[in-house]
Write a protein that holds these residues in place. Structure first.
Motif, PDB file in Angstrom:
ATOM      1  N   GLY A  10     -58.222  45.802   7.804  1.00 21.95           N
ATOM      2  CA  GLY A  10     -58.528  46.870   8.749  1.00 21.95           C
ATOM      3  C   GLY A  10     -58.475  46.432  10.191  1.00 21.95           C
ATOM      4  O   GLY A  10     -57.966  47.148  11.052  1.00 21.95           O
ATOM      5  N   LEU A  11     -58.997  45.247  10.466  1.00 19.73           N
ATOM      6  CA  LEU A  11     -59.038  44.781  11.846  1.00 19.73           C
ATOM      7  C   LEU A  11     -57.788  44.020  12.271  1.00 19.73           C
ATOM      8  O   LEU A  11     -57.426  44.052  13.448  1.00 19.73           O
ATOM      9  N   LEU A  12     -57.127  43.340  11.322  1.00 17.68           N
ATOM     10  CA  LEU A  12     -56.017  42.478  11.721  1.00 17.68           C
ATOM     11  C   LEU A  12     -54.707  42.765  10.988  1.00 17.68           C
ATOM     12  O   LEU A  12     -53.817  43.396  11.545  1.00 17.68           O
ATOM     13  N   THR A  13     -54.588  42.304   9.761  1.00 16.88           N
ATOM     14  CA  THR A  13     -53.271  42.278   9.109  1.00 16.88           C
ATOM     15  C   THR A  13     -52.689  43.648   8.803  1.00 16.88           C
ATOM     16  O   THR A  13     -51.475  43.787   8.693  1.00 16.88           O
ATOM     17  N   PRO A  16     -54.374  49.808  11.833  1.00 15.42           N
ATOM     18  CA  PRO A  16     -53.621  51.059  11.835  1.00 15.42           C
ATOM     19  C   PRO A  16     -52.742  51.262  13.056  1.00 15.42           C
ATOM     20  O   PRO A  16     -51.684  51.881  12.956  1.00 15.42           O
ATOM     21  N   VAL A  17     -53.148  50.750  14.216  1.00 16.64           N
ATOM     22  CA  VAL A  17     -52.362  50.959  15.431  1.00 16.64           C
ATOM     23  C   VAL A  17     -51.385  49.812  15.675  1.00 16.64           C
ATOM     24  O   VAL A  17     -50.190  50.032  15.858  1.00 16.64           O
ATOM     25  N   LEU A  18     -51.890  48.579  15.659  1.00 10.61           N
ATOM     26  CA  LEU A  18     -51.066  47.442  16.081  1.00 10.61           C
ATOM     27  C   LEU A  18     -50.102  46.944  15.011  1.00 10.61           C
ATOM     28  O   LEU A  18     -49.124  46.273  15.331  1.00 10.61           O
ATOM     29  N   VAL A  19     -50.361  47.236  13.734  1.00 13.07           N
ATOM     30  CA  VAL A  19     -49.476  46.770  12.663  1.00 13.07           C
ATOM     31  C   VAL A  19     -48.773  47.937  11.976  1.00 13.07           C
ATOM     32  O   VAL A  19     -47.556  47.948  11.836  1.00 13.07           O
ATOM     33  N   GLN A 133     -60.783  50.411   8.454  1.00 18.09           N
ATOM     34  CA  GLN A 133     -59.625  50.967   9.169  1.00 18.09           C
ATOM     35  C   GLN A 133     -60.094  51.693  10.433  1.00 18.09           C
ATOM     36  O   GLN A 133     -59.457  51.606  11.481  1.00 18.09           O
ATOM     37  N   GLY A 134     -61.223  52.398  10.322  1.00 17.97           N
ATOM     38  CA  GLY A 134     -61.785  53.065  11.496  1.00 17.97           C
ATOM     39  C   GLY A 134     -62.228  52.082  12.565  1.00 17.97           C
ATOM     40  O   GLY A 134     -62.031  52.314  13.762  1.00 17.97           O
ATOM     41  N   LEU A 135     -62.828  50.971  12.137  1.00 15.73           N
ATOM     42  CA  LEU A 135     -63.221  49.934  13.098  1.00 15.73           C
ATOM     43  C   LEU A 135     -62.003  49.309  13.769  1.00 15.73           C
ATOM     44  O   LEU A 135     -62.029  49.008  14.967  1.00 15.73           O
ATOM     45  N   GLY A 136     -60.934  49.099  12.981  1.00 15.43           N
ATOM     46  CA  GLY A 136     -59.704  48.554  13.564  1.00 15.43           C
ATOM     47  C   GLY A 136     -59.127  49.478  14.623  1.00 15.43           C
ATOM     48  O   GLY A 136     -58.711  49.042  15.704  1.00 15.43           O
ATOM     49  N   TYR A 137     -59.129  50.772  14.328  1.00  9.09           N
ATOM     50  CA  TYR A 137     -58.638  51.771  15.291  1.00  9.09           C
ATOM     51  C   TYR A 137     -59.524  51.792  16.536  1.00  9.09           C
ATOM     52  O   TYR A 137     -59.028  51.765  17.665  1.00  9.09           O
ATOM     53  N   THR A 138     -60.840  51.801  16.330  1.00  8.60           N
ATOM     54  CA  THR A 138     -61.782  51.849  17.451  1.00  8.60           C
ATOM     55  C   THR A 138     -61.671  50.605  18.320  1.00  8.60           C
ATOM     56  O   THR A 138     -61.742  50.685  19.549  1.00  8.60           O
ATOM     57  N   ALA A 139     -61.484  49.447  17.696  1.00  6.80           N
ATOM     58  CA  ALA A 139     -61.357  48.198  18.458  1.00  6.80           C
ATOM     59  C   ALA A 139     -60.141  48.243  19.375  1.00  6.80           C
ATOM     60  O   ALA A 139     -60.213  47.841  20.542  1.00  6.80           O
ATOM     61  N   VAL A 140     -59.014  48.753  18.866  1.00  6.55           N
ATOM     62  CA  VAL A 140     -57.809  48.850  19.698  1.00  6.55           C
ATOM     63  C   VAL A 140     -58.042  49.824  20.848  1.00  6.55           C
ATOM     64  O   VAL A 140     -57.673  49.548  21.995  1.00  6.55           O
ATOM     65  N   LEU A 141     -58.666  50.970  20.558  1.00  8.75           N
ATOM     66  CA  LEU A 141     -58.965  51.933  21.624  1.00  8.75           C
ATOM     67  C   LEU A 141     -59.849  51.298  22.686  1.00  8.75           C
ATOM     68  O   LEU A 141     -59.621  51.474  23.882  1.00  8.75           O
ATOM     69  N   LEU A 181     -50.208  49.187  25.400  1.00  6.45           N
ATOM     70  CA  LEU A 181     -50.048  49.214  23.947  1.00  6.45           C
ATOM     71  C   LEU A 181     -48.938  48.274  23.502  1.00  6.45           C
ATOM     72  O   LEU A 181     -49.078  47.543  22.522  1.00  6.45           O
ATOM     73  N   GLY A 182     -47.823  48.267  24.238  1.00  2.00           N
ATOM     74  CA  GLY A 182     -46.715  47.368  23.906  1.00  2.00           C
ATOM     75  C   GLY A 182     -47.132  45.905  23.955  1.00  2.00           C
ATOM     76  O   GLY A 182     -46.778  45.119  23.067  1.00  2.00           O
ATOM     77  N   CYS A 183     -47.912  45.537  24.975  1.00  2.00           N
ATOM     78  CA  CYS A 183     -48.392  44.151  25.085  1.00  2.00           C
ATOM     79  C   CYS A 183     -49.332  43.794  23.935  1.00  2.00           C
ATOM     80  O   CYS A 183     -49.251  42.696  23.376  1.00  2.00           O
ATOM     81  N   LEU A 184     -50.211  44.736  23.559  1.00  2.00           N
ATOM     82  CA  LEU A 184     -51.138  44.472  22.451  1.00  2.00           C
ATOM     83  C   LEU A 184     -50.399  44.341  21.117  1.00  2.00           C
ATOM     84  O   LEU A 184     -50.715  43.470  20.309  1.00  2.00           O
ATOM     85  N   ILE A 185     -49.406  45.204  20.900  1.00  2.00           N
ATOM     86  CA  ILE A 185     -48.610  45.121  19.668  1.00  2.00           C
ATOM     87  C   ILE A 185     -47.861  43.790  19.616  1.00  2.00           C
ATOM     88  O   ILE A 185     -47.837  43.115  18.584  1.00  2.00           O
ATOM     89  N   ALA A 186     -47.265  43.397  20.743  1.00  2.00           N
ATOM     90  CA  ALA A 186     -46.538  42.134  20.794  1.00  2.00           C
ATOM     91  C   ALA A 186     -47.473  40.957  20.520  1.00  2.00           C
ATOM     92  O   ALA A 186     -47.128  40.035  19.766  1.00  2.00           O
TER      93      ALA A 186
END
Length: 199
Positions: A10-13, A16-19, A133-141, A181-186
């Motif tokens: 949920g948070l890394l691998t 929902p947003v970055l991967v 998954q919700g925590l992963g989304y919230t962390a990215v936001l 967002l592009g920098c975070l995804i990279a």
């Protein structure tokens, strides 16, 4: 049910947003302030968790042909509840998020998790999947809001941190959302590739 694995996914691998690259429209649209990001993140976390649990609980009695319609009905019910609660108790956030709260009904993160996970797994696993998954989304936001509000507007949660002449105003514009967002995804893809190389 492996809670540690679900937490890591949920948070890394499988963030929902970055991967998985899901929910990008709302991610870029509402990440101009910390309060917006936290409001949206917590809303999605609650709706995702509740929807996962209900869909998992009724999955064996719902015909396969109408499962998507069933997902929408369940999700729409929880979205309506959260929308009304926001309007009643935190109207400023409800007004700031505007149409993006009702649009959670068709947010591909929630529909994706319903189809890929909760429709195929038990209630306990679906509950933790929704939470992580919700925590992963919230962390990215939160990270995006922090960067865009601090560097773009010079404020954090409405308090002036950087003098008005120094912020990088472009970060508060839509193109700033794309850049951050592009920098975070990279960065996430680089970290994941390094992890794979280390194995």
């Amino acid at each position: 049910m492996n809670i540690g694995k679900q937490f890591k996914e949920g948070l890394l691998t499988q963030n929902p947003v970055l991967v998985q690259m899901l929910g990008l429209c709302s991610t870029m649209a509402i990440t101009t302030s910390i309060m917006n990001g936290l409001g949206m993140g917590v809303s999605v976390l609650i709706i995702l968790t509740a929807s996962n649990v209900v869909i998992s609980a009724i999955r064996k009695i719902v015909p396969d042909k109408i499962r998507i319609a069933m997902f929408i009905v369940v999700i729409a019910g929880f979205v309506t509840c959260v929308d009304l609660l926001l309007q009643a108790f935190v109207p400023a956030i409800a007004e700031s998020l505007g149409v993006f709260i009702p649009l959670i009904v068709v947010n591909c993160i929630i529909l994706g998790r319903a189809e890929a996970f909760s429709y195929k797994n038990g209630i306990g696993a679906s509950f933790f999947d929704g939470i992580f998954q919700g925590l992963g989304y919230t962390a990215v936001l939160f990270v995006m809001c922090f960067i865009r509000e601090l560097l773009g507007a010079g404020t954090l949660a409405g308090f002036r941190i950087i003098p008005e002449q120094f912020p990088i105003g472009i970060l508060t514009l839509p193109v700033g959302g794309f850049l951050v967002l592009g920098c975070l995804i990279a960065a996430m893809q680089w970290a994941l590739s390094k992890t794979k190389e280390g194995k």
